[in-house]
Design a protein around this motif. Structure first.
Motif, PDB file in Angstrom:
ATOM      1  N   ILE A  35      72.533  50.189  44.136  1.00  0.00           N
ATOM      2  CA  ILE A  35      71.460  51.117  43.783  1.00  0.00           C
ATOM      3  C   ILE A  35      72.116  52.485  43.665  1.00  0.00           C
ATOM      4  O   ILE A  35      72.588  53.047  44.655  1.00  0.00           O
ATOM      5  N   LYS A  43      66.867  55.961  46.987  1.00  0.00           N
ATOM      6  CA  LYS A  43      67.679  54.807  47.379  1.00  0.00           C
ATOM      7  C   LYS A  43      67.380  54.372  48.815  1.00  0.00           C
ATOM      8  O   LYS A  43      67.026  53.214  49.082  1.00  0.00           O
ATOM      9  N   ALA A 185      73.526  50.898  48.557  1.00  0.00           N
ATOM     10  CA  ALA A 185      73.063  52.141  47.937  1.00  0.00           C
ATOM     11  C   ALA A 185      74.216  53.127  47.949  1.00  0.00           C
ATOM     12  O   ALA A 185      74.941  53.236  48.942  1.00  0.00           O
ATOM     13  N   ILE A 200      71.400  49.233  39.651  1.00  0.00           N
ATOM     14  CA  ILE A 200      70.057  49.757  39.427  1.00  0.00           C
ATOM     15  C   ILE A 200      70.180  51.272  39.517  1.00  0.00           C
ATOM     16  O   ILE A 200      70.559  51.799  40.566  1.00  0.00           O
ATOM     17  N   LYS A 207      63.225  53.970  38.066  1.00  0.00           N
ATOM     18  CA  LYS A 207      64.337  53.157  37.580  1.00  0.00           C
ATOM     19  C   LYS A 207      64.647  53.524  36.135  1.00  0.00           C
ATOM     20  O   LYS A 207      63.778  53.484  35.269  1.00  0.00           O
ATOM     21  N   SER A 210      68.529  48.722  34.886  1.00  0.00           N
ATOM     22  CA  SER A 210      68.791  47.618  35.800  1.00  0.00           C
ATOM     23  C   SER A 210      69.480  46.515  35.018  1.00  0.00           C
ATOM     24  O   SER A 210      68.962  46.052  33.999  1.00  0.00           O
TER      25      SER A 210
END
Length: 298
Positions: A35, A43, A185, A200, A207, A210
């Protein structure tokens, strides 16, 4: 392919601030997910929600195809979302034994996890003697004690020196090779590009992308050109080429973004036919950094 985690239309508000906005993505077994986003992108809030330490405002998430409750699912999850906190006067082995007691698991995996994080030789040294990188590796070992199906890490290399960062990255890859799904993350583009299979991208809780890392950096390519000719004239010739998406200047280089995948020789021929002689022509792919900056317009 088994879905380890599915997030649907997740939202989190802190008063007037919306930390997570309509977030949806799936985590599929056997991959390493990153992430990616700057501080404040949502995150850590997202990780906190799926680990039941932060209450969501709306939306839903489910573990393991929704076949078991979140409480039972979290027994199959290993996570580090805060700075590791161990007893400084106890050895690494003693700290892990205590965690085993808290988690209700046997001591059987202590040696294996210490081997995985390259701390077996230091297992009988007190925690206070450990470097920051060793402390982080011990935290990863503690998260592996329950033999999790997925390991969740929040900024795993934060504050580490280059050697410590390299060690953590190698350990993450080794854990993934043993079949454990990883979700981490990070705000470090380099970390995600070198470690993760999927990414992502978040900005202000939303977002932006992804998918696979290789897909994000895949494109029809960029060609760097250097010429002794008149630069303005060269730029105009390049802009008139039917495969050119954009032309920019970076120092003494002309950067050409392509619409379709063509060879360097093809572009070189076109330039020669238009009386442009070049001294440098290199085709390259855009980095994850460039794609991220393009996505965020930052």
């Amino acid at each position: 392919m088994e879905t380890i985690l599915s997030i649907k239309d997740l939202n989190k508000n802190y008063g007037k601030i919306q930390a997570v906005k309509n977030l949806s993505f799936d985590i599929i077994k056997g991959n390493i997910y990153g992430i990616l986003g700057p501080n404040g992108s949502g995150k850590s809030t997202t990780l906190g929600i799926i680990l039941n330490v932060v209450n969501r405002t709306s939306g839903s998430f489910s573990w393991f195809n929704g076949n078991i409750s979140t409480h039972k699912a979290l027994k199959k999850v290993g996570a580090i979302i805060e700075r590791p906190n161990f007893y400084p006067y106890m050895t690494a082995r003693q700290n892990l034994q205590l965690i085993c007691q808290i988690k209700g698991v046997s001591y059987d995996k202590i040696n294996d996890t210490l081997e995985t994080v390259n701390l077996f030789e230091r297992k009988d040294d007190k925690f206070r003697t450990y470097s920051l990188g060793m402390k982080q590796r011990l935290a990863i070992a503690s998260a592996l004690l329950n033999d999790p199906e997925i390991l969740i890490l929040d900024e795993p290399t934060n504050g580490l020196d280059p050697q410590g960062i390299h060690e953590i990255r190698q350990i993450i890859k080794k854990i993934a090779e043993n079949g454990t799904t990883i979700l981490l993350a990070s705000h470090l583009l380099d970390e995600v590009e070198k470690v993760c299979t999927h990414v992502i991208v978040l900005q202000k809780g939303e977002k932006l992308y992804s998918g696979r890392v290789e897909t994000m950096v895949a494109s029809n390519g960029i060609i760097e050109i250097k010429t002794e000719e008149n630069i303005e004239n060269t730029i105009n010739v390049l802009k008139n080429y039917h495969e050119t998406a954009s032309v920019n200047v970076d120092g003494d280089l002309i950067i050409v973004q392509l619409e379709n995948d063509i060879s360097s020789a093809t572009l070189n021929k076109y330039l020669f036919e238009n009386n442009i002689t070049i001294s440098h022509l290199v085709k390259r792919k855009p980095s994850l950094e460039q794609q991220f900056l393009d996505l965020t317009n930052n």
